[in-house]
Design a protein around this motif. Structure first.
Motif, mmCIF file in Angstrom:
data_model
loop_
_atom_site.group_PDB
_atom_site.id
_atom_site.type_symbol
_atom_site.label_atom_id
_atom_site.label_comp_id
_atom_site.label_asym_id
_atom_site.label_seq_id
_atom_site.Cartn_x
_atom_site.Cartn_y
_atom_site.Cartn_z
ATOM 1 N N GLU A 1 -12.142 -46.711 -20.273
ATOM 2 C CA GLU A 1 -10.874 -47.373 -19.976
ATOM 3 C C GLU A 1 -9.819 -46.371 -19.526
ATOM 4 N N ALA B 1 -9.475 -54.454 -19.349
ATOM 5 C CA ALA B 1 -10.109 -54.883 -20.596
ATOM 6 C C ALA B 1 -11.281 -55.810 -20.327
ATOM 7 N N CYS C 1 -7.900 -46.771 -16.068
ATOM 8 C CA CYS C 1 -6.441 -46.858 -16.011
ATOM 9 C C CYS C 1 -5.880 -45.856 -15.006
ATOM 10 N N THR D 1 -8.548 -57.521 -14.985
ATOM 11 C CA THR D 1 -7.938 -56.574 -15.926
ATOM 12 C C THR D 1 -8.983 -55.566 -16.373
ATOM 13 N N VAL E 1 -4.536 -51.632 -20.077
ATOM 14 C CA VAL E 1 -5.826 -52.307 -19.955
ATOM 15 C C VAL E 1 -5.680 -53.822 -19.846
ATOM 16 N N GLU E 2 -4.499 -54.383 -20.169
ATOM 17 C CA GLU E 2 -4.284 -55.823 -20.064
ATOM 18 C C GLU E 2 -3.581 -56.207 -18.769
ATOM 19 N N PRO F 1 -5.393 -47.332 -23.080
ATOM 20 C CA PRO F 1 -6.865 -47.324 -23.077
ATOM 21 C C PRO F 1 -7.406 -46.939 -24.437
ATOM 22 N N ARG F 2 -8.575 -47.523 -24.767
ATOM 23 C CA ARG F 2 -9.143 -47.328 -26.100
ATOM 24 C C ARG F 2 -10.368 -46.441 -26.103
#
Length: 780
Positions: free
Chosen positions: A57, A115, A61, A113, A75-76, A52-53
């Motif tokens: 996120e 993201a 997650c 997803t 995240v993908e 996660p960024r």
């Protein structure tokens, strides 16, 4: 490895999981032993982990991993590729709401997803449900207290007068949900059996346990407002459901006939045609009987589908078990059914619903009716049922492909069902009903009770697209349908080109998540309790229900008794086998090329029933064969009608006379002659006479409406019409007719000898008109 494979393979062929083995297991023949291969651990079946960024996120997650039972989720990673489905989706959305992240299930289906989903988060387009304004102890209810209903004061007074205890016993009043409206229609239409009356027969080893069960059922009625609901419609501008504050369960005890050995069978038969008065709450009734030969007590529960769906029944069973086990204090509050009705009535507008379904259905002009089953007004009494368990190995392959393709297992079953319908209907553009869960929107909807499902049409074109592409298109179609899950079916049907009263479809698919094979009467609290019989009926003549049991699947087919439901189960199983085989080995295979025919039926059709070695007079016309039969057995009876009869000789001679007269009138090859007569000797004489003249006959049933007969005559343009004195009046004026009874004197002077044949086998023999399922008959 994924990166390397991605250079030469499309996305859908990149493995979802990799399993490391010391060696591949082999059988004695040296081939791979597939049964000995370990199941892939889907916990590692993820794409390259992307952390996660940001804070959002990171929260997502954590929620994803918690709901899916995984150590971590990137995240993908795709929710469905990790084993997610609609039930887990509801749990996921609920957990996200608790963490302050506004989301609904539709967004999750469209963006599986993290993201993709994170940027789509925002204000929920959920409906703000107006509060119930009827206070406890209210002595008089006024229109301003009913924000969900548009009722005049006199209508409210009529409702209150029909409720035991009057206004003080009325908790709420609001309209019906979309599917409830359809059920009420069928309830009123059915004169005897109610297609939506549910029967459940439960056995108890002792009377005290039965009494405890009834107490638990009464507690459930007190907890869930939908179970204290009555439906009223008489004298109202639209039907209303009325929630009572207190509703008493009716319990009736009956005595089994003396000497009766199978009390359960007798009890079910006695109440098979029973009806519940849905104007009285609760819409549940219990009938008790002592089963002395088996040392037990029986309870037959009669309930109406208007107030419960499959999930509700499971919820009530779970609560009853908790009550019997002494764990009722752990039960959480149930959201009121009015919340669901509010979302259905106040959510997506009618104009949006119409635009959506008109875009998809406007050019559909014929019903999708497998086996020609067009009757959707039945009461469900002529229904046959069969059930199969999907082979575990096939179930595993289905789950694997759903994860690989990033779709739900429901999408696979919908595509297989569409493929089966296309073959059964002989067309590659089909429409069928799919049941929407109804609990995918709104906080707490997963825990709510009531009739929350809805039936809506799903159009599927089985084309030349790759099977993998068709599967993803099915997922997209189901996702788009979610936004309109509360649209009335009647509205969707009116947006099609199928003219009423013809139905848009008569086939239904019900994909549902169930608790497993074990009976509801199992586990702690259910000792000494056994469910003997449980029945759910519908008015549709072709229904397939899929039970998603977590890992395995089961399929139940309910069809009109003229169709073998076991055969439908075999078709579905073969469709699933063919579909998953294509996805496994050749995902680019055009969907239209997939077959549903089981090997046993293929052999029967192509081998057993296709023995074409026998010779027959293929160069002769039908009337020539008849003339030959008349020469072989002239005095045998050829036709009987009441007390009248004709031998082969007499019938042949009459037909010869008529044929000669028709030739003088201009009848010959490919010339059409109408035949509008009652079932009688004249009908067969006329039919055979037209063929002998070399012409083609056009059946005109005198019982048809005059408009239909006029259309058929104008469309086919027969040279003349053979009629009778009693049928001539139904024909349009100024039509050349010959009455086979009153005008026979014009014919009897003709020769009775056989005529020289002037027709060939390839000439037109007859023209018939279809039943007119599109609203306009078609000549063929």
């Amino acid at each position: 490895m994924r990166a390397k494979l991605a250079q030469s393979l499309p996305d859908y062929m990149i493995p979802a999981a990799f399993v490391t083995l010391d060696a591949l297991p082999l059988n004695p023949n040296g081939k791979i032993d597939r049964k000995a291969l370990p199941a892939p651990d889907m916990a590692v079946a993820v794409t390259r982990y992307v952390a996660p960024r940001d804070t959002t996120e990171e929260i997502m997650c954590g929620v994803f991993a918690d709901v899916l039972g995984l150590d971590r989720v990137g995240v993908e990673d795709d929710f469905f590729a990790l084993g997610g489905h609609s039930l887990l989706a509801m749990t996921l959305v609920e957990r996200m709401r608790r963490n302050g992240l506004a989301c609904d299930v539709r967004r999750l289906f469209a963006h599986p997803t993290i993201a993709a989903l994170a940027p789509a988060l925002g204000a929920e387009d959920d409906v703000i449900v107006p509060p119930n304004l009827i206070p406890p102890g209210c002595a008089a209810i006024t229109p301003d207290m009913l924000p969900l209903a548009q009722l005049r004061q006199d209508e409210i007074d009529r409702i209150v007068a029909a409720i035991p205890g009057g206004a003080e016993n009325v908790q709420d009043i609001y309209p019906l949900a979309p599917l409830q409206e359809g059920m009420l229609f069928h309830h009123l239409l059915a004169e005897k059996r109610d297609p939506y009356l549910l029967q459940t027969l439960v056995a108890f080893d002792e009377k005290p346990r039965l009494d405890a069960f009834l107490a638990a059922l009464r507690a459930a009625i007190a907890r869930h407002d939908i179970l204290r609901t009555a439906v009223l419609w008489e004298g109202l501008s639209e039907p209303m459901q009325v929630v009572l504050r207190d509703a008493t369960l009716i319990v009736e005890t009956v005595e089994a006939p003396s000497g009766e050995e199978d009390v359960s069978k007798t009890l079910l038969a006695r109440f098979a045609d029973d009806r519940l008065d849905i104007r009285r709450a609760p819409m549940i009734r219990a009938v008790l009987a002592e089963d002395a030969p088996n040392g037990r007590w029986l309870a037959l529960l009669l309930s109406h589908h208007l107030v419960s769906d499959h999930t509700t029944l499971e919820t009530i069973a779970e609560e009853a078990r908790a009550q019997l086990a002494g764990a009722s204090s752990a039960l959480t509050a149930s959201p009121p059914f009015r919340d669901f009705v509010a979302r259905a009535r106040l959510g997506v507008g009618r104009a949006a619903h119409e635009a959506f379904f008109r875009d998809r259905l406007a050019d559909v002009e014929e019903p999708t009716a497998p086996f020609g089953l067009t009757e959707v007004w039945a009461d469900g009494s002529q229904t046959a049922e069969a059930r199969i368990d999907i082979d575990p190995a096939l179930a595993l392959r289905l789950r694997r492909q759903a994860r690989l393709q990033g779709v739900s297992a429901a999408s696979l079953f919908h595509l297989a069902f569409a493929l089966m319908l296309a073959r059964l209907c002989g067309r590659f553009d089909v429409v069928f009903g799919t049941l929407l869960f109804g609990r995918l929107q709104g906080a707490g909807a997963a825990r709510a009770s009531g009739m929350m499902i809805n039936t809506l049409p799903l159009r599927v074109r089985i084309g030349h697209e790759a099977t993998a592409d068709s599967l993803r298109a099915m997922q997209a179609a189901l996702t788009a349908l979610l936004r309109h899950e509360h649209a009335p079916l009647s509205l969707a049907q009116r947006c099609s080109g199928v003219e009423a009263p013809a139905p848009l479809f008569t086939a239904l698919l019900n994909y549902r998540h169930s608790r497993g094979h074990e009976s509801a009467s199992a586990g702690v609290g259910w000792e000494g309790v056994e469910t003997l019989f449980a029945q759910e009926r519908t008015n549709y003549p072709f229904v397939v229900s899929i039970d998603d049991l977590g890992e395995d699947f089961a399929a139940t087919a309910q069809t009109h008794h003229a169709i073998d439901p076991a055969r439908i189960c075999d078709y579905l199983r073969q469709a699933l086998e063919t579909l998953v085989a294509a996805l496994d080995h050749a995902p680019s295979t055009p969907t239209r090329e997939l077959d549903i025919l089981p090997e046993a039926e293929r052999a029967r059709l192509l081998t057993e029933w296709n023995d074409t070695a026998r010779e027959y007079p293929s160069r002769l016309c039908l009337h020539e064969m008849f003339a030959a039969q008349a020469r072989r057995s002239p005095e045998q009876s050829a036709i009987v009608s009441g007390d009248a009869r004709l031998s082969y000789r007499e019938l042949n001679e009459r037909a010869n006379r008529l044929a000669r007269h028709l030739r003088r009138c201009g009848v010959g090859p490919d010339v059409i002659v109408g035949l509008c007569v009652e079932r009688s000797l004249d009908m067969v004489v006329g039919l055979l006479g037209v063929l002998k003249a070399g012409g083609a006959y056009l059946p005109l049933d005198p019982s048809y409406p005059a408009e239909r007969l006029a259309f058929m005559i104008d469309d086919a343009r027969p040279l003349l019409i053979l009629a009778q004195q009693g049928t001539e009046s139904v024909l349009p004026p100024n039509i050349d007719t010959l009455r086979l009874d009153a005008d026979w004197t014009l014919v009897e002077g003709e020769s009775a000898e056989d005529l020289a044949n002037i027709a060939l086998p390839q000439n037109l023999a007859y023209v018939i008109y279809t039943s007119g399922s599109t609203g306009r008959p078609k000549g063929v």
